[in-house]
Design a protein around this motif. Structure first.
Motif, PDB file in Angstrom:
ATOM      1  N   LEU A 207       1.106  -1.223  -0.178  1.00  0.00           N
ATOM      2  CA  LEU A 207      -0.047   0.123  -0.150  1.00  0.00           C
ATOM      3  C   LEU A 207       0.834   0.994  -0.070  1.00  0.00           C
ATOM      4  O   LEU A 207       1.825   1.405   0.940  1.00  0.00           O
ATOM      5  CB  LEU A 207      -0.995   0.098   1.143  1.00  0.00           C
ATOM      6  N   VAL A 208       0.641   2.316  -0.891  1.00  0.00           N
ATOM      7  CA  VAL A 208       1.347   3.505  -0.962  1.00  0.00           C
ATOM      8  C   VAL A 208       0.562   4.590  -0.423  1.00  0.00           C
ATOM      9  O   VAL A 208      -0.645   4.619  -0.880  1.00  0.00           O
ATOM     10  CB  VAL A 208       1.836   3.595  -2.406  1.00  0.00           C
ATOM     11  N   ASP A 209       0.828   5.288   0.465  1.00  0.00           N
ATOM     12  CA  ASP A 209       0.134   6.485   0.773  1.00  0.00           C
ATOM     13  C   ASP A 209       0.905   7.799   0.064  1.00  0.00           C
ATOM     14  O   ASP A 209       2.024   8.034   0.424  1.00  0.00           O
ATOM     15  CB  ASP A 209       0.422   6.679   2.460  1.00  0.00           C
ATOM     16  N   VAL A 210       0.089   8.534  -0.698  1.00  0.00           N
ATOM     17  CA  VAL A 210       0.631   9.516  -1.242  1.00  0.00           C
ATOM     18  C   VAL A 210       0.316  10.771  -0.414  1.00  0.00           C
ATOM     19  O   VAL A 210      -0.671  11.008  -0.271  1.00  0.00           O
ATOM     20  CB  VAL A 210       0.148   9.673  -2.860  1.00  0.00           C
ATOM     21  N   GLY A 211       1.549  11.594   0.004  1.00  0.00           N
ATOM     22  CA  GLY A 211       1.265  12.779   0.934  1.00  0.00           C
ATOM     23  C   GLY A 211       1.214  12.241   2.244  1.00  0.00           C
ATOM     24  O   GLY A 211       0.413  12.930   2.918  1.00  0.00           O
ATOM     25  N   GLY A 212       1.700  11.130   2.924  1.00  0.00           N
ATOM     26  CA  GLY A 212       1.540  10.605   4.102  1.00  0.00           C
ATOM     27  C   GLY A 212       2.046  11.270   5.049  1.00  0.00           C
ATOM     28  O   GLY A 212       1.856  10.746   6.305  1.00  0.00           O
ATOM     29  N   SER A 213       2.856  12.262   4.970  1.00  0.00           N
ATOM     30  CA  SER A 213       3.550  13.164   6.182  1.00  0.00           C
ATOM     31  C   SER A 213       4.309  12.232   6.706  1.00  0.00           C
ATOM     32  O   SER A 213       5.297  11.761   6.601  1.00  0.00           O
ATOM     33  CB  SER A 213       2.346  13.689   6.883  1.00  0.00           C
ATOM     34  N   ALA A 214       3.921  12.312   8.349  1.00  0.00           N
ATOM     35  CA  ALA A 214       4.737  11.381   9.051  1.00  0.00           C
ATOM     36  C   ALA A 214       4.332  10.047   9.180  1.00  0.00           C
ATOM     37  O   ALA A 214       5.059   9.213   9.887  1.00  0.00           O
ATOM     38  CB  ALA A 214       4.428  11.911  10.502  1.00  0.00           C
ATOM     39  N   GLY A 215       3.457   9.501   8.460  1.00  0.00           N
ATOM     40  CA  GLY A 215       3.130   8.115   8.396  1.00  0.00           C
ATOM     41  C   GLY A 215       2.274   7.486   9.400  1.00  0.00           C
ATOM     42  O   GLY A 215       1.892   6.112   9.413  1.00  0.00           O
ATOM     43  N   LEU A 236       7.014  14.571   0.120  1.00  0.00           N
ATOM     44  CA  LEU A 236       8.125  15.270  -0.468  1.00  0.00           C
ATOM     45  C   LEU A 236       9.590  14.930   0.348  1.00  0.00           C
ATOM     46  O   LEU A 236       9.267  14.436   1.591  1.00  0.00           O
ATOM     47  CB  LEU A 236       8.028  16.981  -0.164  1.00  0.00           C
ATOM     48  N   PRO A 237      10.548  14.981  -0.117  1.00  0.00           N
ATOM     49  CA  PRO A 237      11.883  14.568   0.544  1.00  0.00           C
ATOM     50  C   PRO A 237      12.244  15.262   1.717  1.00  0.00           C
ATOM     51  O   PRO A 237      12.404  14.582   2.997  1.00  0.00           O
ATOM     52  CB  PRO A 237      13.025  15.079  -0.290  1.00  0.00           C
ATOM     53  N   GLU A 238      11.803  16.649   2.119  1.00  0.00           N
ATOM     54  CA  GLU A 238      11.999  17.041   3.446  1.00  0.00           C
ATOM     55  C   GLU A 238      10.946  17.132   4.392  1.00  0.00           C
ATOM     56  O   GLU A 238      11.010  17.031   5.447  1.00  0.00           O
ATOM     57  CB  GLU A 238      11.919  18.581   3.124  1.00  0.00           C
ATOM     58  N   VAL A 239       9.742  16.356   3.946  1.00  0.00           N
ATOM     59  CA  VAL A 239       8.674  15.865   4.834  1.00  0.00           C
ATOM     60  C   VAL A 239       9.218  14.462   5.289  1.00  0.00           C
ATOM     61  O   VAL A 239       9.141  14.303   6.608  1.00  0.00           O
ATOM     62  CB  VAL A 239       7.358  15.905   4.208  1.00  0.00           C
ATOM     63  N   SER A 250       8.321   1.952   4.815  1.00  0.00           N
ATOM     64  CA  SER A 250       9.306   2.627   4.249  1.00  0.00           C
ATOM     65  C   SER A 250       9.197   3.974   3.998  1.00  0.00           C
ATOM     66  O   SER A 250       7.971   4.219   3.040  1.00  0.00           O
ATOM     67  CB  SER A 250       9.901   1.901   2.842  1.00  0.00           C
ATOM     68  N   HIS A 251       9.901   5.131   4.210  1.00  0.00           N
ATOM     69  CA  HIS A 251       9.653   6.447   3.825  1.00  0.00           C
ATOM     70  C   HIS A 251      10.377   6.889   2.515  1.00  0.00           C
ATOM     71  O   HIS A 251      11.501   6.560   2.480  1.00  0.00           O
ATOM     72  CB  HIS A 251      10.014   7.245   5.020  1.00  0.00           C
ATOM     73  N   VAL A 252       9.832   7.088   1.562  1.00  0.00           N
ATOM     74  CA  VAL A 252      10.115   7.383   0.202  1.00  0.00           C
ATOM     75  C   VAL A 252       9.874   9.037  -0.300  1.00  0.00           C
ATOM     76  O   VAL A 252       8.732   9.514  -0.265  1.00  0.00           O
ATOM     77  CB  VAL A 252       9.723   6.433  -0.908  1.00  0.00           C
ATOM     78  N   GLY A 253      10.798   9.599  -0.459  1.00  0.00           N
ATOM     79  CA  GLY A 253      10.826  11.068  -0.944  1.00  0.00           C
ATOM     80  C   GLY A 253      10.619  11.214  -2.400  1.00  0.00           C
ATOM     81  O   GLY A 253      11.188  10.301  -3.126  1.00  0.00           O
ATOM     82  N   GLY A 254       9.817  12.004  -2.930  1.00  0.00           N
ATOM     83  CA  GLY A 254       9.772  12.150  -4.153  1.00  0.00           C
ATOM     84  C   GLY A 254       8.624  13.298  -4.785  1.00  0.00           C
ATOM     85  O   GLY A 254       8.194  14.066  -3.989  1.00  0.00           O
ATOM     86  N   SER A 262       4.887   2.102  -7.208  1.00  0.00           N
ATOM     87  CA  SER A 262       3.859   1.225  -7.407  1.00  0.00           C
ATOM     88  C   SER A 262       3.541   0.381  -6.442  1.00  0.00           C
ATOM     89  O   SER A 262       4.121   0.409  -5.206  1.00  0.00           O
ATOM     90  CB  SER A 262       4.470  -0.008  -8.283  1.00  0.00           C
ATOM     91  N   GLY A 263       2.132  -0.135  -6.160  1.00  0.00           N
ATOM     92  CA  GLY A 263       1.612  -0.701  -5.196  1.00  0.00           C
ATOM     93  C   GLY A 263       0.041  -1.460  -5.519  1.00  0.00           C
ATOM     94  O   GLY A 263      -0.467  -1.137  -6.886  1.00  0.00           O
ATOM     95  N   ASP A 264      -0.292  -2.305  -4.655  1.00  0.00           N
ATOM     96  CA  ASP A 264      -1.563  -2.992  -4.984  1.00  0.00           C
ATOM     97  C   ASP A 264      -2.658  -2.107  -5.063  1.00  0.00           C
ATOM     98  O   ASP A 264      -3.875  -2.218  -5.562  1.00  0.00           O
ATOM     99  CB  ASP A 264      -1.824  -3.889  -4.047  1.00  0.00           C
ATOM    100  N   ALA A 265      -2.613  -1.121  -4.229  1.00  0.00           N
ATOM    101  CA  ALA A 265      -3.461   0.065  -4.014  1.00  0.00           C
ATOM    102  C   ALA A 265      -2.769   1.253  -3.539  1.00  0.00           C
ATOM    103  O   ALA A 265      -1.500   1.395  -2.941  1.00  0.00           O
ATOM    104  CB  ALA A 265      -4.428  -0.305  -2.849  1.00  0.00           C
ATOM    105  N   ILE A 266      -3.341   2.623  -3.825  1.00  0.00           N
ATOM    106  CA  ILE A 266      -2.772   3.698  -3.295  1.00  0.00           C
ATOM    107  C   ILE A 266      -3.837   4.435  -2.696  1.00  0.00           C
ATOM    108  O   ILE A 266      -4.741   4.513  -2.831  1.00  0.00           O
ATOM    109  CB  ILE A 266      -2.369   4.572  -4.724  1.00  0.00           C
ATOM    110  N   PHE A 267      -3.244   5.029  -1.509  1.00  0.00           N
ATOM    111  CA  PHE A 267      -3.995   5.745  -0.519  1.00  0.00           C
ATOM    112  C   PHE A 267      -3.766   6.924  -0.777  1.00  0.00           C
ATOM    113  O   PHE A 267      -2.502   7.534  -0.370  1.00  0.00           O
ATOM    114  CB  PHE A 267      -4.120   5.143   0.736  1.00  0.00           C
TER     115      PHE A 267
END
Length: 368
Positions: A207-215, A236-239, A250-254, A262-267
């Protein structure tokens, strides 16, 4: 022959008492958020709550908690509390101050609305959300709201501060930190409601959380749904650089405008409303590319009713819409269900399903 347009002024009927009161209330409405800002800064809700007792306290008693070294003006605090009582944040209790009942002492406790400002065991509340909304750099944009009508290519925030809000936040660690606390304070109760009433995460492995901030959202989803083996917190990388370690995440910046993991679902939550239609289409197209056939984008967004009314829900949604227009994107906006469906179709998603669980945010499924 020169045309002259005459302006004829007719004498209007005298406004009713209700009309005069209504416009005076609206003209002075700034007192409400500024007073909320004041009680949060003073830690008044925590002082009244006292670990769950919520016993009615006088302004003087509250002041002794929030300013233990003394000082302060109890009368001015009481004025603020009375005004917020009229908006349902506090409950007022008139206690007889003498035997004949001729005088009363005012005491205050928290209502259900007021309790949202109490700091919980995890250090969260809606307080940082209020503080974040009323920082000096944001407040300076509000006198320029009319400029969003005159020139929608530049946000009022940009006109005042010279750069977009997110770029400004990125250069100010204290603002970025407050933003994260604000999002966490709002996200956690929202996610509790979603996880209690929505089963769309079942069967998702990655599962990918787009704009997930602190997780925070991924942490809660993984706790509720162990079948989600891997969470990708994408921001964002700085976030994400300041995001805490979370098991299974996993925290990924971009940059979501370039590509999305990629993911099975995007949140995603509260992302689409801060961007224009063309920008939303690009974000959703990148989501579409990152999903397998049958995969879904799960978006949580404010959904406007087709018809305006004066219900608290509609007012909250429309007020938030003006906040977006003023601070983030002049053409970013809260959208109706049909507008969101059309956005999904334009990005390639063939199936759309709105799920109304939360009073403010709606779960929107876009399936590939």
């Amino acid at each position: 022959m020169e045309n002259h347009v005459s302006h004829v002024t007719t004498t209007a009927e005298q406004p009713s008492n209700e009309a005069r009161l209504g416009i005076l209330e609206l003209a002075n409405m700034i007192s409400v958020p500024m007073s909320l800002n004041a009680v949060v800064r003073l830690n008044v809700p925590d002082a009244i709550w006292q670990g769950g007792s919520n016993s009615p306290l006088s302004a003087s008693a509250i002041l002794s908690h929030v300013l233990p070294d003394g000082g302060g003006d109890a009368e001015n605090l009481q004025r603020i509390l009375r005004m917020l009582t009229s908006y349902g944040v506090f409950a007022e209790h008139l206690v007889s101050a003498d035997d004949d009942g001729g005088s009363h002492q005012r005491k205050f406790s928290l209502t259900e609305i007021g309790k949202t400002l109490v700091t919980d065991q995890n250090g969260l509340s809606y307080g940082p959300y209020i503080l974040q909304h009323h920082q000096d750099v944001l407040m300076g944009a509000w006198p320029m709201v009319h400029e969003a009508v005159v020139d929608p290519t530049i946000e009022p925030f940009v006109k005042v501060n010279g750069e977009p809000a997110y770029e400004y936040y990125g250069k100010k660690p204290e603002m970025n930190g407050l933003m994260q606390r604000a999002m966490s304070g709002v996200s956690v109760p929202f996610m509790k409601a979603i996880l209690d009433g929505y089963d769309g995460f079942e069967g998702v492995g990655r599962l990918v959380d787009v704009g997930g901030s602190a997780g925070d959202c991924l942490r809660m989803i993984l706790q509720k749904h162990p079948s989600v083996r891997e969470g990708i917190n994408f921001d964002l990388p700085e976030v994400v650089a300041k995001a805490p370690t979370i098991a299974g995440v996993s925290h990924v910046g971009g940059d979501m405008f370039k590509s999305i993991p990629s993911g099975d679902a995007i949140f995603m939550k509260w992302v689409l409303s801060t961007w224009t239609d063309s920008e939303c289409k690009l974000i959703m197209e990148n989501c579409y590319k990152a999903l397998p056939v049958g995969g879904k984008l799960i978006a949580c967004e404010p959904v406007l009713p087709t018809k305006s009314d004066d219900s608290p829900r509609t007012r909250a949604l429309l007020e938030n819409d003006i906040f977006v227009m003023t601070i983030y994107r002049a053409k970013g906006k809260n959208r109706t269900e049909d507008e969101l469906r059309q956005l999904g179709l334009s990005a390639g998603f063939s199936h759309f399903k709105p799920i109304y669980i939360d009073y403010f945010y709606t779960v929107l499924e876009f399936q590939k």
